[in-house]
Design a protein around this motif. Structure first.
Motif: not given
Length: 381
Positions: A184, A207, A210, A215, A237, A256, A263, A369
């Protein structure tokens, strides 16, 4: 790969190692057992109706209202003093780590945290009680910037956010990279933040950042991250990076992951300013003359605002880069996991002081984002 579970007793988030079926909570000592995921029922739909911790969920009828959200993990440490209460619609976590008395020591990171707090309170009207500070100078052991405390602070920042909220996460300290094996990352490396105890407890990987702050972010909530550390270009991320050249022309790069891992957010907006690109180091220097060190990126961020150069996001990024390019003479290479520092007093930041002359080999970055026109979108916190 580890996963986050809630303690069955106090609901504190815990990191369950891969393959483990039970874990003991460090706060209440309760043992939480996890069933085989294949035997669990499918998860219930996410309810994006959380309010702050003193309210209940309020999904639309005819569905019955679910139980009140679990309290912040910080509420479990009353004997050491309560965290700042949620106050109004603005909240911030500010983390500055100097790694004192270690070979990784930095000079300006705690000053970065103090300058950022001053800016948020006096320029953007953040209530002081809604700002959570994590530095080595804190007397509350739960506000020392250890790996566990930074994790809990990120959870606190996200707790019960609702449309209209403005959130800020600022980190000044060491950043690093580690090999990525999930496919990723475009460059094959995960970016990491280094907490105070990273040599024994490990680093916080992008990760996890994120998954914790990006998220879950619901519609109508905006999060700004300001990361003054090495290798920080894509520290959250986020799926889009603004690639700007020295003339001010830019394109949005789609970061992405090809693996299809999502993400983005749950409808909210995340914008991150970082001190340098993923393959760059931020600068570090000792105090000069009678002034105090601060991070080069934090200095340029605050100076852009105080000098009126922060009208749009494109203006902010251009001003930050121009400031840093002009000031290499007072700066040395970051080295290792390094974070940045450059000489100034908060008074200089507020009255337009300078850093010196020259140009530094670090380029502040902007990620988001969702892509947008950086020269028309107005900047505000």
């Amino acid at each position: 790969m580890s996963m986050l579970v809630d303690c069955s007793n106090c609901r504190t988030p815990l990191q369950l190692p891969a393959g483990a079926r039970a874990i003991r909570c460090a706060l209440c000592q309760a043992i939480t057992r996890v069933a085989d995921p294949r035997s669990l029922p499918p998860p219930l739909p996410t309810q994006p109706y959380a309010t702050y911790s003193n309210h209940h969920y309020a999904p639309p009828q005819p569905h019955p209202p679910p139980a009140a959200p679990a309290p912040s993990p910080y509420n479990r440490v009353a004997s050491f003093g309560q965290p700042p209460p949620v106050n109004g619609r603005k909240r911030a976590v500010i983390c500055g780590i100097s790694y004192k008395r270690t070979k990784h020591e930095l000079k300006g990171c705690i000053n970065d945290a103090k300058c950022m707090k001053y800016l948020l309170i006096n320029k953007f009207k953040f209530p002081e009680s809604s700002i959570l500070m994590l530095t080595e100078e804190e007397t509350d052991p739960y506000r020392i910037p250890t790996k566990h405390n930074i994790r809990m602070a990120m959870f606190w920042l996200m707790q019960g956010c609702q449309p209209g909220d403005s959130l800020v996460f600022h980190f000044s300290g060491h950043g690093s990279q580690q090999r990525n094996y999930t496919g990723d990352e475009i460059d094959g490396y995960d970016e990491t933040l280094c907490p105070l105890d990273f040599e024994t407890q490990g680093m916080i990987v992008d990760d996890e950042i994120n998954a914790t702050m990006v998220k879950p972010l619901p519609h109508g909530v905006r999060l700004h991250a300001i990361i003054d550390a090495c290798h920080s270009g894509t520290m959250l991320d986020l799926p889009f990076l603004c690639r700007m050249d020295r003339t001010g022309r830019y394109t949005w790069e789609d970061h992405s992951p090809q693996s299809g891992i999502f993400k983005g957010t749950n409808g909210g907006e995340v914008i991150s300013f970082s001190g340098c690109d993923d393959d760059q180091s931020s600068a570090d220097t000792s105090s000069l003359s009678k002034v105090t060190s601060t991070g080069a990126m934090t200095f340029s961020f605050i100076q852009a605002i105080e000098r009126g150069h922060g009208t749009t996001y494109g203006d902010m990024l251009t001003s930050m880069r121009n400031t840093i390019r002009k000031n290499e003479s007072d700066l040395g290479g970051g080295g290792g996991a390094g974070g940045g520092a450059v000489s100034s007093l908060i008074g200089m930041l507020l009255t337009g002081g300078s850093l010196g002359g020259g140009g530094i080999r670090q380029e502040p970055q902007l990620t988001a984002s969702e892509p947008f026109d950086v020269y028309t979108k107005r900047f505000t916190l």
